[in-house]
Design a protein around this motif. Structure first.
Motif, PDB file in Angstrom:
ATOM      1  N   UNK A 195       0.829  -1.204   0.000  1.00 54.42           N
ATOM      2  CA  UNK A 195       0.000   0.000   0.000  1.00 54.42           C
ATOM      3  C   UNK A 195       0.864   1.255   0.000  1.00 54.42           C
ATOM      4  N   UNK A 196       1.944   1.239   0.768  1.00 53.35           N
ATOM      5  CA  UNK A 196       2.855   2.384   0.757  1.00 53.35           C
ATOM      6  C   UNK A 196       3.490   2.557  -0.620  1.00 53.35           C
ATOM      7  N   UNK A 197       3.855   1.447  -1.256  1.00 51.18           N
ATOM      8  CA  UNK A 197       4.428   1.549  -2.600  1.00 51.18           C
ATOM      9  C   UNK A 197       3.432   2.218  -3.553  1.00 51.18           C
ATOM     10  N   UNK A 198       2.183   1.801  -3.483  1.00 54.81           N
ATOM     11  CA  UNK A 198       1.164   2.381  -4.359  1.00 54.81           C
ATOM     12  C   UNK A 198       0.966   3.864  -4.077  1.00 54.81           C
ATOM     13  N   UNK A 199       0.975   4.235  -2.801  1.00 55.84           N
ATOM     14  CA  UNK A 199       0.769   5.638  -2.437  1.00 55.84           C
ATOM     15  C   UNK A 199       1.950   6.504  -2.863  1.00 55.84           C
ATOM     16  N   UNK A 200       3.167   6.056  -2.579  1.00 54.29           N
ATOM     17  CA  UNK A 200       4.353   6.832  -2.945  1.00 54.29           C
ATOM     18  C   UNK A 200       4.468   6.987  -4.458  1.00 54.29           C
ATOM     19  N   UNK A 201       4.118   5.943  -5.174  1.00 52.57           N
ATOM     20  CA  UNK A 201       4.178   5.993  -6.640  1.00 52.57           C
ATOM     21  C   UNK A 201       3.155   6.989  -7.174  1.00 52.57           C
ATOM     22  N   UNK A 202       1.976   7.008  -6.581  1.00 50.08           N
ATOM     23  CA  UNK A 202       0.907   7.897  -7.031  1.00 50.08           C
ATOM     24  C   UNK A 202       1.216   9.362  -6.710  1.00 50.08           C
ATOM     25  N   UNK A 203       1.690   9.621  -5.495  1.00 53.89           N
ATOM     26  CA  UNK A 203       1.866  10.997  -5.048  1.00 53.89           C
ATOM     27  C   UNK A 203       3.149  11.645  -5.552  1.00 53.89           C
ATOM     28  N   UNK A 204       4.217  10.858  -5.625  1.00 52.10           N
ATOM     29  CA  UNK A 204       5.523  11.449  -5.906  1.00 52.10           C
ATOM     30  C   UNK A 204       6.183  10.938  -7.178  1.00 52.10           C
ATOM     31  N   UNK A 205       5.544   9.976  -7.858  1.00 50.54           N
ATOM     32  CA  UNK A 205       6.108   9.420  -9.091  1.00 50.54           C
ATOM     33  C   UNK A 205       7.545   8.948  -8.868  1.00 50.54           C
ATOM     34  N   UNK A 206       7.773   8.338  -7.712  1.00 54.92           N
ATOM     35  CA  UNK A 206       9.094   7.807  -7.396  1.00 54.92           C
ATOM     36  C   UNK A 206       9.369   6.549  -8.215  1.00 54.92           C
ATOM     37  N   UNK A 207      10.646   6.199  -8.373  1.00 58.73           N
ATOM     38  CA  UNK A 207      11.007   5.003  -9.131  1.00 58.73           C
ATOM     39  C   UNK A 207      10.587   3.752  -8.368  1.00 58.73           C
ATOM     40  N   UNK A 208      10.544   2.619  -9.080  1.00 58.61           N
ATOM     41  CA  UNK A 208      10.133   1.380  -8.445  1.00 58.61           C
ATOM     42  C   UNK A 208      11.091   0.968  -7.336  1.00 58.61           C
ATOM     43  N   UNK A 209      12.363   1.246  -7.524  1.00 54.66           N
ATOM     44  CA  UNK A 209      13.326   0.932  -6.465  1.00 54.66           C
ATOM     45  C   UNK A 209      13.133   1.854  -5.266  1.00 54.66           C
ATOM     46  N   UNK A 210      12.886   3.114  -5.519  1.00 53.10           N
ATOM     47  CA  UNK A 210      12.718   4.073  -4.423  1.00 53.10           C
ATOM     48  C   UNK A 210      11.491   3.758  -3.575  1.00 53.10           C
ATOM     49  N   UNK A 211      10.380   3.406  -4.227  1.00 49.74           N
ATOM     50  CA  UNK A 211       9.184   3.111  -3.440  1.00 49.74           C
ATOM     51  C   UNK A 211       9.363   1.834  -2.619  1.00 49.74           C
TER      52      UNK A 211
END
Length: 218
Positions: A79-95
């Motif tokens: 869930x955190x990965x999905x949220x960070x990806x949605x809000x900040x467009x972070x890379x897959x490694x970063x999330x």
């Protein structure tokens, strides 16, 4: 529970659900970056807490209680990965890296609020299924490793099963992203390599990549 315990049961669960790994203490130790002795000690400790079954020289098996704990941690992580990806467009490694930290400090209440905010997603940005609040994975996995696909067929990327930065950097540079279509141009079975076409580019991948990129036929 401590971070070490949550990481241990999570590692057992993930190894048990990955055909290329098993759950003997030595493999769990390697995955977590700890000594074999430390893994064995932890296994004995968790067996006394009824979180897993331990027998010397045998693979570790989570109990129902241990599985529930592992899925709860995995739910928060994804869930955190999905949220960070949605809000900040972070890379897959970063999330992935940030979610490894956040998962342990997240209450069930907050996890439920994140899920609601995101519309109760079934998958994270890597394509991994997100367990629901009851610790259940309700999706049916029909994907296959890219190495097992057929020449001349088109597939859609359904899962990127790695936490390696270089792998995700390569995927980002070449458009290998969850949900993107690819054409399998050629299977070099003798050399265990696969040629794919994506975004009008031809790429040849070895089995280190094709065994962790999962797809569904379109």
């Amino acid at each position: 529970m401590s971070v070490a315990i949550e990481n241990f049961v999570k590692a057992i669960y993930k190894n048990d659900n990955n055909d290329s790994n098993d759950t003997k203490p030595g493999n769990i130790a390697k995955k977590l970056g700890i000594s074999n002795a430390a893994a064995t000690d932890m296994a004995k400790k968790l067996a006394s807490k009824n979180l897993l079954q331990y027998e010397k020289y045998q693979a570790l098996q989570l109990t129902d209680e241990g599985t529930k704990m592992a899925l709860n941690v995995i739910r928060k992580h994804r869930l955190w990965e999905a949220l960070l990806f949605k809000l900040f467009d972070m890379s897959l490694h970063e999330i992935h890296r940030e979610s490894e930290l956040l998962e342990h400090a997240t209450s069930n209440f907050l996890a439920d609020r994140i899920s609601e905010y995101l519309g109760n997603p079934k998958f994270d940005p890597h394509g991994d299924p997100i367990p629901n609040a009851n610790g259940e994975i309700t999706t049916i996995d029909t994907s296959m490793a890219l190495s097992n696909t057929q020449e001349g067929k088109t597939y859609v990327i359904s899962r990127l099963m790695s936490d390696d930065k270089e792998f995700f950097d390569f995927c980002a540079l070449n458009g290998l992203k969850y949900g993107n279509p690819i054409l399998v141009s050629k299977q070099f079975s003798k050399n265990k390599m696969t040629q794919i076409t994506i975004n009008n580019n031809n790429i040849v991948l070895n089995e280190d990549f094709t065994n962790i990129i999962y797809v569904n036929e379109i």
